[in-house]
Design a protein around this motif. Sequence first.
Motif, PDB file in Angstrom:
ATOM      1  N   GLY A  34       0.806  -1.213   0.000  1.00 47.96           N
ATOM      2  CA  GLY A  34       0.000   0.000   0.000  1.00 47.96           C
ATOM      3  C   GLY A  34       0.836   1.258   0.000  1.00 47.96           C
ATOM      4  N   LEU A  46      -4.201   6.351   4.438  1.00 42.85           N
ATOM      5  CA  LEU A  46      -4.096   5.385   3.349  1.00 42.85           C
ATOM      6  C   LEU A  46      -4.543   6.033   2.044  1.00 42.85           C
ATOM      7  CD1 LEU A  46      -3.685   2.444   2.329  1.00 42.85           C
ATOM      8  CD2 LEU A  46      -6.111   2.076   2.857  1.00 42.85           C
ATOM      9  N   SER A  49      -4.238   0.622  -1.742  1.00 39.03           N
ATOM     10  CA  SER A  49      -3.635  -0.654  -1.363  1.00 39.03           C
ATOM     11  C   SER A  49      -3.968  -1.688  -2.422  1.00 39.03           C
ATOM     12  CB  SER A  49      -4.130  -1.110   0.007  1.00 39.03           C
ATOM     13  OG  SER A  49      -5.520  -1.343  -0.008  1.00 39.03           O
TER      14      SER A  49
END
Length: 119
Positions: A34, A46, A49
Amino acid sequence: VQLQASGGGLVQAGGSLRLSCAVSGTILRIHDMGWYRQAPGQQRELVASITSGGTANYAGSVKGRFTISRDRAVSTTYLQMFSLKPEDTGVYYCKADISSHPWARADYWGQGTQVTVSS
């Protein structure tokens, strides 16, 4: 195990960049990989991913503009970024869930690469 990220830089809004993250060392298997980013004064988040099977997941803010991929042959993950915006600015980190031995599995992080998008 080491992760080496590269490809960051300064780009104008609307431009493109491609980040790479190469894994080296004793590797039995690479599971999920990721990309995360951290803007100044903000928490790391994030961005995208990808599973070992190739299923990708994206943050809503980058969906349709970024593409994550991986090349098993060279143990590398890529983040292709299009239509960059100033709010994409930050330090981008790669992470990989790696089994180095049958009894050893852990998350490993790259050193980060700076992406700066000017308006």
